[in-house]
Design an enzyme around this catalytic site. Structure first.
Site, short mmCIF file in Angstrom:
data_model
loop_
_atom_site.label_atom_id
_atom_site.label_comp_id
_atom_site.label_asym_id
_atom_site.label_seq_id
_atom_site.Cartn_x
_atom_site.Cartn_y
_atom_site.Cartn_z
CB CYS A 7 -0.89 -0.01 1.24
SG CYS A 7 -1.86 1.50 1.45
CG ASP B 62 20.25 -1.26 -13.06
OD1 ASP B 62 20.28 -2.41 -13.54
OD2 ASP B 62 20.05 -1.04 -11.85
#
Length: 412
Positions: free
Chosen positions: A201, A338
């Site tokens: 959440c 990355d």
């Protein structure tokens, strides 16, 4: 208020003229459109230029991890039913590129602006938009974008108390949390295929429950709001419950979702869904995406996928096996350096397709495909890959700079 009753100051006019001159020089030198360098020069001469250019426009901002450029284009087409539009249609979505785009639209009524997620709060402050469309948030450019919840928090703080009408996807918990600080939100059930960035959440950190298409936090009660616009198959349901057919030349469920959000935005400006959706049909390709090009006597369809959520959506729209697939991945500054995100993509969805691998980071991709037990061949060039492909239309999927490289190679 649209109209040109409030002319630019002499300083702003000088900044616009200088920016256009630098952009023209950049184009003449073969260095691209020149919009970013032109915008940078203009903003150096007048740091408040973006706000001045926007003051006579009804502005729409569009931000998301995936689908910004396409949705911006769909909204622009829809709003042309109500007046002239200026837009950064080619995706230069940081302040310099946005400034450059607005400087070219002196007779426009509407400004439809794609904004990079990290710059949304600042651009919203400068342009005082009438409407902001928030589509999704997921992991992207891991080396430099903060993780997704921090981006959502940036949006939430930056949009708190905004006068803009926020059109937001109620199926993405991060977007809902970000938009909930605004007093005026229109919720669109546009769907969410990629869920791996929203299992906790964003409000309290509790575990998100996801029964069916619903979601809620079992700990703090944060939950999916009721939508007033709903994507339902090939239709969008408006707030009155009327179903309007979505006819697009762009493929895939993700573009139907983009169209549903675009129809909700158009309605904010008084353009009815039927008119908005009919106008969207004219969009065939967006900055080369979805184009089918001829190369070495073969049909290649060019598809852009920049991050795990984008690859997942793209796999859902390619031709079925044994259609050949070329994958190309770079890791330059504009892509993010990355490549660990490759491990978040489910490449088993390509089982049955002959796969050919290209790009600066083709060996990173080869290792990932090996682990996913896929059959592939590493190639040195697009020409070699195309020659090795068996018959059929070739699906070419590439991340950002790899996609630009491919477009140049095929003359698109």
């Amino acid at each position: 208020m649209a109209g040109n009753s409030d002319p630019l100051t002499p300083r702003a006019k000088l900044a616009v003229t200088a920016g256009k001159a630098v952009a023209a020089a950049s184009r003449a030198a073969g260095r691209g459109s020149g919009s970013v360098i032109g915008g940078r020069v203009a903003l150096k001469l007048d740091p408040d230029l973006l706000g001045k250019l926007a003051q006579n426009l009804d502005v729409v901002l569009v931000s998301a991890t995936n689908g910004k450029t396409t949705t911006t284009r769909l909204i622009a087409e829809a709003l042309r039913a109500a007046g002239p539009v200026v837009s950064n249609a080619l995706g230069a979505n940081m302040p310099a590129g946005i400034t450059s785009a607005l400087a070219g639209g002196s007779d426009a009524k509407f400004g439809v602006i794609e904004v990079d997620e990290k710059y949304l709060a600042g651009v919203a402050r400068d342009t005082e938009p009438k409407c902001i469309a928030l589509l999704n948030l997921s992991r992207d450019q891991l080396d430099r974008a903060a993780e997704t919840r921090m981006l959502a928090e940036n949006w939430r703080e930056g949009l708190a108390g905004s006068k803009a009408v926020i059109v937001a996807n109620c199926d993405d918990p991060l977007v809902v949390w970000a938009a909930s600080s605004s007093p005026n939100v229109i919720w669109v059930a546009a769907g969410q295929m990629w869920k791996d960035d929203a299992w906790s959440c964003p409000s309290c950190g509790g575990v998100m429950q996801r029964p069916g298409d619903d979601w809620f936090c079992g700990e703090c009660g944060f939950r999916r709001p009721a939508p007033s616009w709903v994507l339902n198959g090939d239709h969008v349901l408006d707030p009155h419950g009327s179903a309007w057919p979505i006819h697009l030349q762009l493929p895939g469920r993700a573009n139907k979702a983009n169209a549903a959000s675009s129809a909700a935005v158009a309605a904010v400006f008084g353009v009815p869904p039927q008119v908005a959706l009919e106008r969207m049909y004219s969009v065939q390709a967006v900055a080369g995406r979805y184009d089918v090009v001829q190369f070495q006597g073969r049909d290649l369809r060019l598809l852009l996928a920049k991050n795990p959520a984008g690859w997942l959506e793209t796999f859902s729209l390619i031709d079925p096996p044994p259609a050949p697939v070329i994958l190309s991945v770079n890791a330059r500054a504009a892509d993010g350096t990355d490549t660990s995100w490759l491990w978040d993509v489910d490449y088993t969805r390509l089982t049955g397709h002959p796969i050919f691998v290209l790009g600066d980071r083709k060996l990173d991709l080869a290792v990932r495909l090996e682990v996913a037990d896929q059959h592939f061949q590493v190639c040195d060039s697009l020409e070699q890959a195309v020659q090795m492909c068996p018959p059929g239309r070739i699906e070419v999927i590439a991340n950002y700079t790899a996609f630009q490289d491919l477009r140049r190679r095929v003359g698109n």
